[in-house]
Design an enzyme around this catalytic site. Structure first.
Site, PDB file in Angstrom:
ATOM      1  CG  HIS B 103     -11.787  38.924  44.173  1.00 49.97           C
ATOM      2  ND1 HIS B 103     -10.668  39.198  43.568  1.00 49.97           N
ATOM      3  CD2 HIS B 103     -12.134  38.479  43.182  1.00 49.97           C
ATOM      4  CE1 HIS B 103      -9.949  38.810  42.651  1.00 49.97           C
ATOM      5  NE2 HIS B 103     -11.158  38.651  41.828  1.00 49.97           N
ATOM      6  CG  ASP B 105      -7.667  39.059  46.063  1.00 49.70           C
ATOM      7  OD1 ASP B 105      -8.595  39.203  45.902  1.00 49.70           O
ATOM      8  OD2 ASP B 105      -6.676  37.718  46.163  1.00 49.70           O
ATOM      9  CG  ASP B 138     -10.071  37.905  37.981  1.00 45.74           C
ATOM     10  OD1 ASP B 138     -10.876  37.949  39.242  1.00 45.74           O
ATOM     11  OD2 ASP B 138      -8.995  37.252  38.143  1.00 45.74           O
ATOM     12  CD  GLU B 172     -11.095  34.456  43.731  1.00 47.01           C
ATOM     13  OE1 GLU B 172     -11.870  34.058  43.181  1.00 47.01           O
ATOM     14  OE2 GLU B 172      -9.976  35.372  43.408  1.00 47.01           O
ATOM     15  CG  ASP B 203     -14.046  36.388  40.486  1.00 50.43           C
ATOM     16  OD1 ASP B 203     -13.735  36.854  39.852  1.00 50.43           O
ATOM     17  OD2 ASP B 203     -13.969  35.672  41.301  1.00 50.43           O
ATOM     18  CB  THR B 338      21.529   5.766  32.682  1.00 49.82           C
ATOM     19  OG1 THR B 338      22.375   5.726  33.585  1.00 49.82           O
ATOM     20  CG2 THR B 338      22.199   6.365  31.321  1.00 49.82           C
ATOM     21  NE  ARG B 351     -10.213  20.528  37.373  1.00 46.82           N
ATOM     22  CZ  ARG B 351      -9.877  21.916  37.054  1.00 46.82           C
ATOM     23  NH1 ARG B 351     -10.215  22.125  38.072  1.00 46.82           N
ATOM     24  NH2 ARG B 351      -8.874  21.573  37.417  1.00 46.82           N
ATOM     25  CB  SER B 425     -12.968  24.090  41.040  1.00 48.65           C
ATOM     26  OG  SER B 425     -12.630  22.903  39.980  1.00 48.65           O
ATOM     27  CG  HIS B 453      -5.764  34.270  36.834  1.00 54.06           C
ATOM     28  ND1 HIS B 453      -5.699  33.680  37.794  1.00 54.06           N
ATOM     29  CD2 HIS B 453      -6.598  35.254  37.085  1.00 54.06           C
ATOM     30  CE1 HIS B 453      -6.880  33.339  38.495  1.00 54.06           C
ATOM     31  NE2 HIS B 453      -7.069  34.719  38.325  1.00 54.06           N
TER      32      HIS B 453
END
Lengths: 483, 483
Positions: B103, B105, B138, B172, B203, B338, B351, B425, B453
Site C-alpha cells: 500500500h 498510503d 509502512d 490500507e 507489510d 452515584t 482473537r 489481524s 503507526h
C-alpha cells in the site's frame, strides 16, 4: 384558645390568603436563583435579599447575611451567596426554640430542556391544581410556607408559640459550599445557634402522591475508586491478548465479587453492622402508603429485586446497598475498539445505614478487596481509594419533635403520616444533626412526583396551602408537647 | 549463472545503488499520502501517480488505475484513491507468476505529535544508520523495494525469473475501503488475477530487532456487544440502590465469567476448536529470537501471564484470547457519580486461531452467555450482538513459496528466519488468501521497533537495502523451487 382552635383559626386565614400566597411564590420563582452557574450569581444574591425583606416584613429580627467568601465557577472567581440568618422572637418566657433550615437557590432550568412552560414563571394549571415552575417545590414553596404561616399568625393576632431561628442557604443545589464551616464557627462562637431545642427541614417529599410522611432517617455513602494498572500504555488486543494480565479482566473479577445481581453485598462483616429490625419498625413499612407498582412507575420498569412492598421499602430505607457505577480509562464510546486499557479505575459506592460508619466500611472493603486480589494472582497493581464518606442519619421518632409533627399532620390531613427514611443522603441534615446534637425532623411539603431536579417541576396547590397550615400546626404542637 | 551467483550479482548492484535507492524512498516519503484525512486526498492520488510512473520506468505493462468510487470523509464526499494494478511480464514460458500486494498510503503524522524530525521528509541518521520518516517502513520502503530489485535486474541485464502482478492500494490505513469488492470482481471477470501461482505481502515486521522472520499466520477476530437494560432511565443509587436489579451488577457477573485473570477463556467448547500443537510447531517457538524481556519492553511492564518464552509466543500466535474492552453507557469520566446506569453495553472480543471460525465462536458464546444469564436470575434484559467476524489465517509453511523465502533469507542474512504467526489481524491478507485460494507469504522488511503507526517511524538502512536484496533473492528462489 385550645391548640386545636388556634390551628383552625390560623388555617382559615391561610385559606383566605390563598391567592396572595400563590402570588408570593410566583414572585420568588421569577428570580432565577440558579447556584450552579456563574452568570446567575447576581440573581441568587437578589433572592437572598428577597428572603431578607420577606423575613423583615413578618417581624424577624437580627437578619444577617453571613458571607462565605469566593469560589471558582465557570472559570470565574465569584462571591458565594450569603447564608441568611434570622430570629423570630416570640413574646413570653419558657418557649421552645426551633432551628428552621431551607435553601433559596434552585437547580438550572431551560425551556428547551423539555419544559412545557417558562421555568422561571409560576404557571397555575387550573385543571390539575398544580403550580409549575423551577423552585416551586424545591425549596422555595416550603421556605415561603414558613413566612406564610407567621404572617397568618400576625394577621390573626395570635402570638407564635415558639421561637424560630432561620438558616436559609443559597448553595444547596451546588454542594452547600461553605455551610459546614459556618455552622461550626457559629457553634464555637456560641452565638446564633444558642438555645436551639430541635430542628426542622422541609426539603424532601412524600413517599408517594397521596399520603403525607415524616422522615427520620437518611442513608450515608462511601464511594470507592479501584485502580488496576499494569502495561505502560494501552495495548493492541491482537498483539497482546492472552499474553499479559489485562487490568480489565482483573477489575471485572474484583468488582463482580462485591455484590450479587440480587443486590447481596459480598463483603464480609458489612451485614453485621446493620442494626436489627424490630417489630415496631417493620410495622412502619407495613402501613406505608406504597405499592410495588409505585416503585415500578418510579423506575420505569419492572426490575425490583423483591416482589413485596415491605422488602422493597426496607431495601431503600434500612439496608445498605452497593452499586457499580462505571469504569474510567476503558473504552466507553459507541462502536468497537480492540484496546487493552493500561489502567482502569472502577467506581463503586455503598449506601450506609446505622450502625455502619464510613471508617468501618472502608476497613472492611479494603480488607476484602486485598484478600480477593491475592487470590487472583495477577502481576498488575491494585490500589483502592476511599472518598470522604457520609454517615447515615437516624433520628428518634419518639422524640417530642416528631410527636408534634405527627399530631400536626393528623390535624391538617386527617391521617397519621408514614414514618419514612430516605435512601439518599442530604449532607446538610447530617451537619445540623451532628453539630447541634439536637433532634432533627424532616417535614416534607411536596409529593414524590413533583420532579424536584427535573423538567416541569411543580407543587400542588393543595400541598402548598395545606403544607403552610401544617407548618403552623407543627409549631403549636411543638409548644404543646412535653419535652 | 547459478541462482546463487545471480543473487550475488543483483545484490552487488543494489549495494552500488544505495544512495539512489535512499533518494527514491525520500521522494516517496515527501508525498504525504495520508488516507485518513480528506485534505490529503490529492496527495494520496499524487502518490498513486508516482507509483505508476515508477512501475512504468522499470518496464511494467498494463498499468491500470482501478477506481473505487467515492466515500464520505470529514463531512465531504471525496473520491477513493485508485488501486494501482501492473504486470511485469518476464520473457520465456513456464515461469511462475506472483501476486505482490502493498500500500502506498500512510498513517497521519504531525511534528507536534512528538516527532524529532519533519515526518514527511526522510532524515538519514548517520550515527544509527536509520531513515526516519512517515511511510519509511509502512509501507513505502517495502513496495519501493520491489521497484529497486527489478531496476537492479534490468541494470544487470538479467531477466526476471518470474512474472509479477502488482496490486498497490491507497486505503490500507483506512480500512481498505472498496478493495474486497474490487478483488472479487476481478476474480469473477477472470482478468487481472488470472494465472497467479502464489502471493507475497511485505507489510509486517520482524518479531524482534535482530533476526529476520517469515510470517505464515494471523489470528482472526470476533467482537461482541453485550447489552443489559432494565430501568427506564438512569437511577439515583441513593433512592434505588438495593431496590432494583442493576444492569451494571449483571454485566459484571456475565463478563467476569468469560475469562479468568490468567487469560483462560471460560466459554465451553472454545479450546476444543484449537488445532493441537505439534512438535514441529513447538520447535519453531523454541528457536525464535525472542525473550521475556523483549515482551516486557514491548508492554512497558512485567505483566506477562507466562514466565517462559515459548508460552508467551504461543499465547500471541497460536492460542485464542478474550479481552474485555470497556462499557458503553456507564459512568466513564474522572471524579465520582452515584448513578445506576439504565442500559450498559459491555464490549469484548476474541482473537481466533485455526480451526475456530467466527460462526462457531458466535454460537458457543451465545449459548454460554444465555445459560449464565439464566443462572443470574435478573429481571433485566440481556442482548448479545456479534459484529462481523474475521477468520484466522494460516498458510502451509512447507509450500515452495515459503521454502523460497527461507532460502532467500538465508542467502541474504546468513540465518534461517523465524517462522512466525502474528497475533493481530490483517484483513487484506485474508481476502487475498481466501479469494485467490493460493498460498500467501508475509515477507517483512522492517523490524519490531520501527514504530509503524507511531511517531518517529523509521527503517534501518540495513533493512531497506538487505530487504531489497531479499526480495530479489526470493524471486530467484521461487523460480528455482519445484512446485
Amino acid at each position: 384558645m385550645s391548640t386545636a382552635a388556634t390551628i383552625d383559626k390560623i388555617s382559615s386565614i391561610i385559606d383566605q390568603n390563598k391567592d396572595a400566597l400563590i402570588a408570593r411564590l410566583a414572585e420568588a420563582v421569577e428570580i432565577p436563583s440558579v447556584s450552579g452557574s456563574a452568570k446567575y450569581r447576581p440573581q441568587v444574591v437578589e433572592m437572598a435579599k428577597w428572603m431578607a425583606k420577606s423575613l423583615e416584613s413578618i417581624g424577624c429580627e437580627n437578619i444577617q447575611f453571613k458571607e462565605l467568601g469566593n469560589q471558582k465557577l465557570d472559570g470565574q472567581d465569584v462571591g458565594l451567596p450569603p447564608v441568611v440568618f434570622a430570629d423570630y422572637k416570640s413574646g413570653g418566657a419558657g418557649k421552645k426554640t426551633l432551628l428552621i433550615y431551607g435553601h433559596y437557590d434552585v437547580q438550572p432550568a431551560n425551556k428547551s430542556d423539555g419544559w412545557n412552560t417558562e421555568p422561571f414563571k409560576l404557571v397555575h394549571d387550573e385543571k390539575t391544581g398544580r403550580l409549575y415552575g423551577r423552585g416551586s417545590t424545591d425549596d422555595k414553596g416550603p421556605i415561603i410556607g414558613w413566612i406564610n404561616t407567621i404572617e397568618a399568625h400576625r394577621q390573626a393576632g395570635i402570638e407564635l408559640p415558639v421561637n424560630l431561628k432561620f438558616c436559609f442557604e443559597g448553595m444547596e443545589e451546588s454542594g452547600s459550599v461553605g455551610l459546614d464551616g459556618l455552622i461550626e464557627n457559629e457553634i464555637k462562637n456560641g452565638s446564633f445557634f444558642d438555645g436551639v431545642d430541635a430542628a426542622c427541614i422541609s426539603d424532601n417529599y412524600w413517599l408517594g402522591t397521596k399520603k403525607p410522611c415524616i422522615t427520620h432517617g437518611l442513608r450515608g455513602i462511601q464511594y470507592f475508586k479501584l485502580s488496576i494498572s499494569g502495561p505502560g500504555a494501552d495495548l493492541h488486543s491482537g498483539l497482546f491478548g492472552g499474553v499479559v494480565h489485562e487490568p480489565m479482566s482483573d477489575l471485572f473479577q474484583i468488582m463482580s465479587r462485591l455484590v450479587t445481581p440480587a443486590g447481596e453485598i459480598l463483603i464480609p462483616g458489612i451485614s453485621d453492622l446493620v442494626r436489627p429490625l424490630t417489630d415496631e419498625e417493620f410495622n412502619r413499612y407495613q402501613i406505608m402508603d406504597f405499592t410495588v407498582k409505585d416503585m415500578d412507575d418510579a423506575t420505569g420498569s419492572s426490575t425490583t429485586i423483591a416482589d413485596d412492598k415491605e422488602k422493597i421499602l426496607m431495601a431503600r430505607m434500612r439496608y445498605p446497598s452497593l452499586s457499580l457505577h462505571g469504569i474510567e480509562g476503558a473504552f466507553s464510546e459507541a462502536g468497537t475498539k480492540t484496546v487493552i486499557p493500561a489502567k482502569v479505575i472502577g467506581k463503586f459506592s455503598l449506601r450506609l445505614v446505622p450502625d455502619m460508619t464510613p471508617d468501618k466500611v472502608v476497613e472492611l472493603v479494603e480488607k476484602y478487596v486485598q484478600s480477593e486480589w491475592k487470590k487472583i494472582g495477577s502481576k498488575n497493581t491494585l490500589k483502592l481509594d476511599a472518598e470522604p464518606g457520609g454517615k447515615p442519619w437516624l433520628a428518634d421518632p419518639n422524640h417530642w419533635n416528631y410527636e408534634a409533627a405527627i399530631r400536626a399532620t393528623e390535624k391538617i390531613y386527617g391521617v397519621k403520616p408514614d414514618l419514612t427514611r430516605e435512601g439518599g443522603s442530604i449532607p446538610v441534615a447530617l451537619t445540623i444533626a451532628d453539630i447541634l446534637g439536637k433532634n432533627l425532623l424532616l417535614l416534607p411539603l411536596g409529593r414524590a412526583d413533583d420532579g424536584a431536579h427535573s423538567t416541569n417541576e411543580k407543587i400542588d396547590i393543595l400541598n402548598y396551602i395545606e403544607g403552610t397550615k401544617l407548618l403552623g400546626a407543627y409549631l403549636h404542637e411543638v409548644a404543646a408537647a412535653t419535652s
